[in-house]
Enzyme design. Structure first.
Site, PDB file in Angstrom:
ATOM      1  N   ARG A  59       0.814  -1.217   0.000  1.00  0.00           N
ATOM      2  CA  ARG A  59       0.000   0.000   0.000  1.00  0.00           C
ATOM      3  C   ARG A  59       0.847   1.266   0.000  1.00  0.00           C
ATOM      4  NH1 ARG A  59      -3.579  -1.202   4.529  1.00  0.00           N
ATOM      5  NH2 ARG A  59      -2.490   0.549   5.459  1.00  0.00           N
ATOM      6  N   TYR A 111     -13.498  19.802 -15.214  1.00  0.00           N
ATOM      7  CA  TYR A 111     -13.754  18.359 -15.225  1.00  0.00           C
ATOM      8  C   TYR A 111     -14.791  18.053 -14.143  1.00  0.00           C
ATOM      9  CZ  TYR A 111     -13.345  13.377 -15.082  1.00  0.00           C
ATOM     10  OH  TYR A 111     -13.642  12.042 -15.108  1.00  0.00           O
ATOM     11  N   ASP A 184      -4.438  21.252 -13.285  1.00  0.00           N
ATOM     12  CA  ASP A 184      -4.845  20.031 -13.981  1.00  0.00           C
ATOM     13  C   ASP A 184      -4.622  20.294 -15.464  1.00  0.00           C
ATOM     14  OD1 ASP A 184      -6.091  17.976 -15.324  1.00  0.00           O
ATOM     15  OD2 ASP A 184      -7.952  18.049 -14.167  1.00  0.00           O
ATOM     16  N   LYS A 209      -5.190   9.219 -19.280  1.00  0.00           N
ATOM     17  CA  LYS A 209      -5.372   9.866 -20.575  1.00  0.00           C
ATOM     18  C   LYS A 209      -4.065   9.835 -21.375  1.00  0.00           C
ATOM     19  CE  LYS A 209      -9.380  10.573 -18.658  1.00  0.00           C
ATOM     20  NZ  LYS A 209      -9.720  11.777 -17.933  1.00  0.00           N
TER      21      LYS A 209
HETATM   22  C1  LIG Z   1     -10.244  12.162 -16.709  1.00  0.00           C
HETATM   23  C2  LIG Z   1      -9.951  13.418 -16.033  1.00  0.00           C
HETATM   24  C3  LIG Z   1      -9.897  13.502 -14.634  1.00  0.00           C
HETATM   25  C4  LIG Z   1     -10.181  12.318 -13.731  1.00  0.00           C
HETATM   26  O1  LIG Z   1      -9.284  11.264 -13.924  1.00  0.00           O
HETATM   27  P1  LIG Z   1      -9.667   9.694 -13.854  1.00  0.00           P
HETATM   28  O2  LIG Z   1      -8.389   9.025 -14.220  1.00  0.00           O
HETATM   29  O3  LIG Z   1     -10.790   9.446 -14.813  1.00  0.00           O
HETATM   30  O4  LIG Z   1     -10.088   9.413 -12.446  1.00  0.00           O
HETATM   31  C5  LIG Z   1      -9.583  14.734 -14.082  1.00  0.00           C
HETATM   32  N1  LIG Z   1      -9.358  15.829 -14.843  1.00  0.00           N
HETATM   33  C6  LIG Z   1      -9.414  15.777 -16.182  1.00  0.00           C
HETATM   34  C7  LIG Z   1      -9.163  17.013 -16.977  1.00  0.00           C
HETATM   35  C8  LIG Z   1      -9.716  14.580 -16.826  1.00  0.00           C
HETATM   36  O5  LIG Z   1      -9.789  14.542 -18.157  1.00  0.00           O
END
Ligand SMILES: *Cc1c(COP(=O)(O)O)cnc(C)c1O
Length: 390
Positions: A59, A111, A184, A209
């Site tokens: 963990r 998001y 982000d 992504k």
């Molecule tokens: C997909 C996404 C998230 C969340 O991430 P997950 O891997 O789906 O939990 C947060 N911010 C943005 C801009 C995203 O595209």
């Protein structure tokens, strides 16, 4: 030149080279150039009955996860990076470490999952949240409270309009008030945007992504310019919540990141070709893409990506909401699916996904442009638009 020995120089390999070789991994024992997957959950104590360093229980991470973290830290120019089992669990690491009642400033639209968690924590009285329009630095500055605001969250480019926020200016606003800036930049991974270089304190990415790029794992990562007690707290939250990235997924991420530079370069080229083709199209109201010269965020995004704009854009179709939905349904090469950053192109009617009440244009189609032949992608959108308007 074959056979000629390389002269010894002080040459430092570029990040693209370092990534392609997973930081020049070599297994000392066998010479293997691909790292193994470490799956153990526990580690035997040493001869003195002491816990071995640095790993003692799964963990808290292991070699495979740590290798992936090291690659991302190098890519980000970070002192340290922490990988989580999803982007959302990484975002929760930041949210949960804030003290009760902390004041945070976040975009009104971003998001939806992250926004939802800020709103939920505010509704429970755990945080006090103020909002600004994404990209609007004046609104951000007036929402920030000197000496009180703990954190400013900025998503750039921002879902689903791809509004650009000037990270350097945002960091200036946050720091002047004594707050930390979290960015982000999932839409432009760190081969394009190194947010820490522009002054962000924590760089967040959904590694689901672009970083992984193959739509086969979920992962999230936080990277910091400077570690400190707050960073230890976030690591502790990950350990106690059990949200560290899985070993197999960390291994896939290492594999995926080898081609990050190549993928994003191709996705940028494809996105530029699509945006240029549909910018003045009779069936398209507007193309939202910072790579376009006409886009209000173009200049800042040029500076923040070095021209690697990535493959995220939105198209607002003419006609009504049903026309837009029909375009997504008519596609034969773009998959009508959510998520982004993979090698395969995706199209999504964003209002259907975000749900009623989320402020998004009813005719907005979000495209995640992949690495396919751009002529095929343009052809597909053309035929989908034509049939939707027939
Ligand atoms: C997909 C996404 C998230 C969340 O991430 P997950 O891997 O789906 O939990 C947060 N911010 C943005 C801009 C995203 O595209």
């Amino acid at each position: 030149m074959i056979g000629k020995t390389l002269k010894k120089t002080n040459h430092t390999p570029s990040l693209a080279t370092r990534l392609a070789q997973a930081l020049r991994f070599v297994d000392e024992e066998t010479g293997a150039v691909i790292p193994p997957i470490q799956t153990t959950t526990t580690y035997m104590r040493d001869g003195d009955y002491e816990i071995r360093k640095p790993y003692w229980y799964r963990r808290d991470g292991n070699q495979t996860t740590a290798h992936a973290e090291k690659i991302i830290a190098e890519l980000e120019g970070a002192e340290d990076s922490l990988l989580f089992a999803s982007g959302m669990s990484a975002a929760m690491g930041v949210i949960e470490h804030l003290p009760a009642g902390a004041h945070v400033v976040v975009p009104r639209v971003m998001y939806h999952g992250v926004l939802h968690q800020f709103q939920t924590y505010a509704a429970r009285g755990r945080l006090s949240v103020d909002y600004y329009e994404a990209g609007n630095l004046e609104e951000m500055a007036s929402a920030v409270q000197n000496g009180k605001t703990a954190l400013v969250w900025a998503e750039t480019p921002n879902n689903p309009d791809w509004t650009v926020t000037d990270i350097k200016a945002a960091a200036g606003i946050a720091h002047a008030a004594g707050a930390k800036l979290v960015t982000d930049c999932t839409g432009t991974p760190p081969c394009a945007t190194r947010a820490l270089d522009f002054g962000a304190d924590i760089s967040f990415h959904s590694a689901t992504k672009y970083l992984n790029g193959h739509s086969d794992i979920t992962a999230g990562v936080l990277s910091v310019r400077e570690t400190g007690t707050y960073w230890d707290e976030i690591a502790n939250i990950r350990m106690l919540n059990g949200t560290v990235l899985h070993s197999f997924d960390a291994w896939l991420l290492i594999r995926g990141m080898r081609t990050l530079f190549l993928r994003v370069e191709k996705q940028t080229q494809n996105a530029l070709a699509i945006a240029a083709h549909f910018e003045n199209h009779p069936l398209v109201e507007k193309v939202l893409f910072p790579g376009l010269l006409s886009d209000p965020g173009h200049d800042v995004q040029m500076r923040q990506t070095g021209g690697q704009f990535g493959g995220m854009m939105s198209i607002i179709t003419k006609g009504n909401e049903q026309t837009a939905i029909d375009v997504a349904r008519n596609c034969q090469i773009f998959y009508p699916a959510t998520s982004l950053g993979g090698v395969e192109s995706l199209i999504e009617h964003r209002k259907t996904t975000s749900g009623e009440g989320f402020p998004v244009h009813p005719n907005l189609l979000r495209l995640s442009v992949g690495i396919e032949d751009p002529d095929d992608l343009i052809y597909d959108l053309e035929q989908a638009l034509e049939r939707a308007n027939a």
